[in-house]
Scaffold this active site. Structure first.
Site, mmCIF file in Angstrom:
data_model
loop_
_atom_site.group_PDB
_atom_site.id
_atom_site.type_symbol
_atom_site.label_atom_id
_atom_site.label_comp_id
_atom_site.label_asym_id
_atom_site.label_seq_id
_atom_site.Cartn_x
_atom_site.Cartn_y
_atom_site.Cartn_z
ATOM 1 N N GLN A 109 0.852 -1.188 0.000
ATOM 2 C CA GLN A 109 0.000 0.000 0.000
ATOM 3 C C GLN A 109 0.886 1.235 0.000
ATOM 4 O OE1 GLN A 109 -2.360 1.489 3.385
ATOM 5 N NE2 GLN A 109 -4.170 1.065 2.156
ATOM 6 N N TYR A 183 -7.022 11.006 4.344
ATOM 7 C CA TYR A 183 -5.594 11.208 4.075
ATOM 8 C C TYR A 183 -5.438 12.241 2.941
ATOM 9 C CZ TYR A 183 -4.537 7.426 7.255
ATOM 10 O OH TYR A 183 -4.419 6.677 8.390
ATOM 11 N N ARG A 231 -7.701 2.355 -2.131
ATOM 12 C CA ARG A 231 -8.462 2.343 -0.869
ATOM 13 C C ARG A 231 -9.411 3.533 -0.936
ATOM 14 N NH1 ARG A 231 -7.866 -0.491 4.522
ATOM 15 N NH2 ARG A 231 -10.056 -1.040 4.388
ATOM 16 N N CYS A 366 -10.827 -11.835 17.416
ATOM 17 C CA CYS A 366 -10.433 -10.440 17.645
ATOM 18 C C CYS A 366 -11.537 -9.802 18.479
ATOM 19 C CB CYS A 366 -10.305 -9.742 16.298
ATOM 20 S SG CYS A 366 -10.382 -7.948 16.409
ATOM 21 N N CYS A 369 -10.915 -4.395 20.269
ATOM 22 C CA CYS A 369 -10.501 -3.501 21.364
ATOM 23 C C CYS A 369 -9.469 -2.455 20.945
ATOM 24 C CB CYS A 369 -9.933 -4.336 22.504
ATOM 25 S SG CYS A 369 -8.425 -5.255 22.056
ATOM 26 N N ALA A 416 -6.008 -14.984 32.261
ATOM 27 C CA ALA A 416 -4.578 -15.144 32.551
ATOM 28 C C ALA A 416 -4.256 -16.609 32.847
ATOM 29 C CB ALA A 416 -4.180 -14.250 33.726
HETATM 30 C C1 LIG Z 1 -3.056 -1.622 13.388
HETATM 31 C C2 LIG Z 1 -3.845 -1.209 12.185
HETATM 32 C C3 LIG Z 1 -3.228 -0.452 11.209
HETATM 33 C C4 LIG Z 1 -3.933 -0.089 10.070
HETATM 34 N N1 LIG Z 1 -3.277 0.584 9.094
HETATM 35 C C5 LIG Z 1 -3.902 0.828 7.914
HETATM 36 C C6 LIG Z 1 -3.181 1.366 6.824
HETATM 37 O O1 LIG Z 1 -1.968 1.601 6.911
HETATM 38 N N2 LIG Z 1 -3.859 1.597 5.678
HETATM 39 C C7 LIG Z 1 -5.185 1.330 5.540
HETATM 40 O O2 LIG Z 1 -5.741 1.560 4.472
HETATM 41 N N3 LIG Z 1 -5.894 0.790 6.559
HETATM 42 C C8 LIG Z 1 -5.275 0.518 7.730
HETATM 43 N N4 LIG Z 1 -5.970 -0.095 8.750
HETATM 44 C C9 LIG Z 1 -7.401 -0.438 8.568
HETATM 45 C C10 LIG Z 1 -7.546 -1.895 8.090
HETATM 46 O O3 LIG Z 1 -7.053 -2.028 6.781
HETATM 47 C C11 LIG Z 1 -9.008 -2.348 8.105
HETATM 48 O O4 LIG Z 1 -9.741 -1.586 7.194
HETATM 49 C C12 LIG Z 1 -9.676 -2.206 9.469
HETATM 50 O O5 LIG Z 1 -8.860 -2.763 10.474
HETATM 51 C C13 LIG Z 1 -11.049 -2.897 9.478
HETATM 52 O O6 LIG Z 1 -10.946 -4.249 9.129
HETATM 53 P P1 LIG Z 1 -10.972 -5.426 10.242
HETATM 54 O O7 LIG Z 1 -12.244 -5.275 10.998
HETATM 55 O O8 LIG Z 1 -10.902 -6.697 9.459
HETATM 56 O O9 LIG Z 1 -9.785 -5.199 11.109
HETATM 57 C C14 LIG Z 1 -5.289 -0.463 9.914
HETATM 58 C C15 LIG Z 1 -5.899 -1.210 10.906
HETATM 59 C C16 LIG Z 1 -5.202 -1.591 12.035
HETATM 60 C C17 LIG Z 1 -5.876 -2.438 13.071
HETATM 61 S S1 SF4 Z 2 -5.588 -5.830 19.651
HETATM 62 FE FE1 SF4 Z 2 -7.776 -6.128 19.933
HETATM 63 S S2 SF4 Z 2 -8.673 -5.185 18.100
HETATM 64 FE FE2 SF4 Z 2 -6.512 -5.401 17.678
HETATM 65 S S3 SF4 Z 2 -6.402 -7.318 16.591
HETATM 66 FE FE3 SF4 Z 2 -6.047 -7.794 18.714
HETATM 67 S S4 SF4 Z 2 -8.007 -8.308 19.612
HETATM 68 FE FE4 SF4 Z 2 -8.368 -7.326 17.628
#
Ligand SMILES: Cc1cc2nc3c(=O)[nH]c(=O)nc-3n(C[C@H](O)[C@H](O)[C@H](O)COP(=O)(O)O)c2cc1C
Ligand code: SF4
Length: 666
Positions: A109, A183, A231, A366, A369, A416
């Site tokens: 990306q 962004y 994106r 997950c 959180c 734990a």
């Molecule tokens: C730690 C973290 C970093 C992320 N960094 C980006 C990123 O760099 N670019 C982006 O488009 N989305 C980023 N996202 C968003 C994820 O691509 C994704 O859209 C979001 O976590 C929702 O999907 P999920 O419910 O499967 O986690 C990030 C998400 C997390 C948790």
């Molecule tokens: S820290 Fe929490 S939200 Fe992030 S991936 Fe792990 S369980 Fe999911």
């Protein structure tokens, strides 16, 4: 494989790139995975390879920078290939080759820039860049510098140059970051941020010119067939500065609304983008792009469905899509073509393989959180996961067989205790859990009681199933004393006896219940509940009651709710606050409760005394460690450890992480 999940494992042609299944690892920032030369480090390489091994069809890496002169960021959290192309190609080629060995494809990306949302401490003392002189998201007194047309042209060229380096390194395609989440390219696209009057401002075509030139430059340098996806947020959900619209809420959209989102998508695809990775939101409504547990699963699917009806372009959807029933139905219903998983692949890198073999119930859930992932990224710590301590440190923080195998008693089957048992068993020890109640999970049952916290309950199920499959011995209804412990042969003891709610002694004649008795259903609240304590537990209880039609008032002694205890991750905090507001929960901060007489609570605020009538009073002012058994045993036992809330009350992440750390070392 389950019959209805087969569709998830059908191959897919994404702009000429053959994917072995419909699963994509969503882009997630690479905090902690970057070398001093701004390329992926070994930690990053192992992290991506582990997800390829876990079965995902396409990996999209976290963001890399195209350019680091005009927007000079100093954080080392993002690779920048143009800084040192040959080093980048050398490291990254190995990563791409290893990912390809599992039959997975890998895109990176590429960001054109962050603009007003770049954190001020990363700015090298310079102002942030933006389409126009608007304020920084993080500090309204920090004004952005307007990009010149020459600088825009330079960034466009650097995007093309960077993509070429990535193509040489072996990446199969590029995802452009982002007409999404507010962004830099999104700031250009949205008139709320873009006040320009030149060819990059004004009408929609002008506002999208920058994003269109980026894809055209990449295609010119890498060839028309090199896949470039985008994106893309269909709707911004910007209600006001730092305030987001909630699902179903009526408000004036200050960003991009859906009709404009459809029109913009058509322009962007016509310019050359091969696919759209669709969601919603901006930093001002950040919880949309980073959905906490308060969101329903698959919350972005309606956006995919709209675009699938309007245009013929491959659609990817992320956002709580881990349930394979939901995902396969979304494919069948034509709401998306590909399923992107973000955090579920942090929690369990083998999610896709487990779904493939019909074992979804063995996927570690997950929790939504953000404690171990996004919260760490935005506080400059390495990305990991609350429930998976080895995430992002796959090789150097893994488990080795124990040199001396021991029989280890664990007192308490909370998180734990169960994590310690799991790790000890994997390493060859013989852990035995002694639990005083009739079930595992401890206080997590109460934390997981509201409907929006059911993933906490899934974590208990996951531990129970996993420990059972591993053959870990658990004795329920077994309260342990210093005396009875002697009847269990052992080499070491781990005390994980959890915590107890703090109580408040107030003058007056009243009933006041700990939040736990409401969560457990033991006490049925009346129509108006006053909750004393506006920390996370108090606020989540308030939301749960308000969602179920109750009137709720929070009395918080500190000047702000959600400010006591460990900081709540930003996106969770702003969503919870917006939800409390939306459900009319009355919040009285800076309130010192004096007494409760009958149905009236008396409190002081700003030096004045106030009274409030209610029929239920609840106390949510934190927890104290249950460590008395440990204190009794500590001088009797040769090898004894105190773990989890019993040692220090924190959150699920530290209960799991501390248990993993201890159990991997015994
Ligand atoms: C730690 C973290 C970093 C992320 N960094 C980006 C990123 O760099 N670019 C982006 O488009 N989305 C980023 N996202 C968003 C994820 O691509 C994704 O859209 C979001 O976590 C929702 O999907 P999920 O419910 O499967 O986690 C990030 C998400 C997390 C948790
Ligand atoms: S820290 Fe929490 S939200 Fe992030 S991936 Fe792990 S369980 Fe999911």
């Amino acid at each position: 494989m389950k019959e209805n999940h087969k569709i998830l494992f059908e191959p897919y042609q994404l702009a000429g790139c053959t994917l072995k299944n419909r699963y994509v690892m969503a882009a997630m920032g690479t905090g902690g995975m970057v070398t001093a030369e701004n390329t992926f480090n070994e930690r990053g390489i192992e992290y991506y390879v582990a997800r390829a091994k876990g079965g995902v069809g396409l990996i999209i890496t976290g963001t890399i920078y195209a350019e680091n002169d005009i927007e000079k960021a100093v954080d080392g959290t993002m690779p920048c290939p143009t800084d040192n192309p040959s080093t980048f190609i050398m490291n990254t080629a190995e990563m791409c080759e290893r990912v390809h060995a599992y039959g997975s494809k890998i895109f990176t990306q590429l960001t054109a820039g962050f603009g007003r949302v770049l954190k001020p401490h990363l700015l090298c003392g310079q102002p942030p860049i933006a389409p126009s002189p608007i304020s920084s998201y993080w500090d309204e007194n920090l004004m952005c510098r307007e990009l010149t047309v020459d600088e825009i042209h330079t960034i466009v060229e650097r995007c093309g140059d960077t993509a070429k380096i990535c193509q040489q390194a072996g990446f199969d395609g590029i995802e452009i970051h982002a007409v999404h989440e507010g962004y830099l390219l999104d700031q250009f696209a949205i008139p709320f941020f873009n006040k320009r009057t030149d060819e990059y401002g004004g009408c929609l075509e002008n506002r999208l010119r920058f994003a269109c030139e980026v894809v055209q430059n990449i295609k010119k340098k890498c060839g028309e067939k090199f896949p470039v996806i985008l994106r893309y947020c269909l709707k911004s959900y910007i209600k006001g500065v730092r305030q987001g619209g909630l699902p179903g809420e009526e408000f004036e959209e200050l960003g991009r609304d859906i009709p404009e989102g459809i029109e913009a998508a058509k322009i962007l695809v016509k310019a050359g983008y091969d696919a759209l990775d669709v969601d919603a939101g901006a930093y001002d409504s950040w919880y949309w792009s980073h959905p906490p547990m308060y969101f329903e699963k698959g919350m972005n699917l309606p956006f995919g469905e709209i675009l699938k009806k309007e245009m013929d372009v491959p659609i990817l959807i992320a956002g709580r899509m881990e349930n394979p029933d939901l995902a396969s139905e979304a494919l069948r219903d034509g709401k998306t073509d590909l399923i992107a998983l973000g955090r579920s692949l942090l929690a369990d890198p083998d999610t896709v393989n487990k779904i493939r073999s019909g074992r979804f119930e063995f996927v570690r859930p997950c929790l939504g959180c953000h404690e171990g992932c996004m919260n760490r990224l935005i506080t400059a710590k390495p990305v990991s996961c609350a429930v998976n301590p080895s995430c992002g440190r796959e090789t150097y923080y893994d488990l080795k067989p124990a040199c001396v195998q021991k029989k280890i008693l664990i007192i308490g089957a909370g998180v734990a205790g169960m994590e310690a048992a799991r790790v000890l068993k994997l390493r060859g020890h013989s852990p035995v859990i002694l639990e005083k109640s009739s079930r595992p999970g401890g206080s997590l049952h109460l934390a997981g009681a509201p409907s929006f916290k059911h993933d906490d309950l899934k974590l208990i199920d996951w531990y129970q199933r996993t420990l059972e499959e591993m053959g870990v011995e658990i004795h329920y209804n077994t309260a342990v004393t210093a005396e009875t412990l002697k009847s269990y042969p052992h080499d070491a003891v781990i005390v994980a006896t959890g915590s107890t709610p703090r109580t408040l002694r107030l003058p007056g004649n009243h009933d006041m219940y700990p939040a736990e008795r409401i969560f457990s259903g033991e006490i049925k609240p009346g129509s108006h509940t006053v909750i004393i304590g506006g920390g996370l537990v108090g606020c989540e209880l308030a939301l749960d009651l308000a969602e179920n039609g109750k009137q709720v008032t929070i009395l918080e002694a500190l000047p702000e709710i959600l400010s006591a205890g460990a900081p709540v991750p930003h996106m969770n905090k702003i969503m919870l606050k917006d939800l409390l507001h939306f459900h009319h929960v009355q919040q009285i901060a800076g309130a010192g409760v004096k007494c409760i007489e009958g149905n009236t609570v008396t409190y002081t605020k700003d030096g004045e005394e106030h009274k409030l009538d209610a029929d239920t009073f609840v106390c949510a002012i934190g927890y104290t460690s249950n460590n008395s058994l440990y204190e009794q045993l500590s001088l009797e036992e040769n090898e004894i450890y105190l773990l989890g809330d019993a040692r220090r009350v924190r959150n699920i992440m530290y209960a799991v992480w501390d248990a993993y750390e201890l159990a991997r070392s015994l």
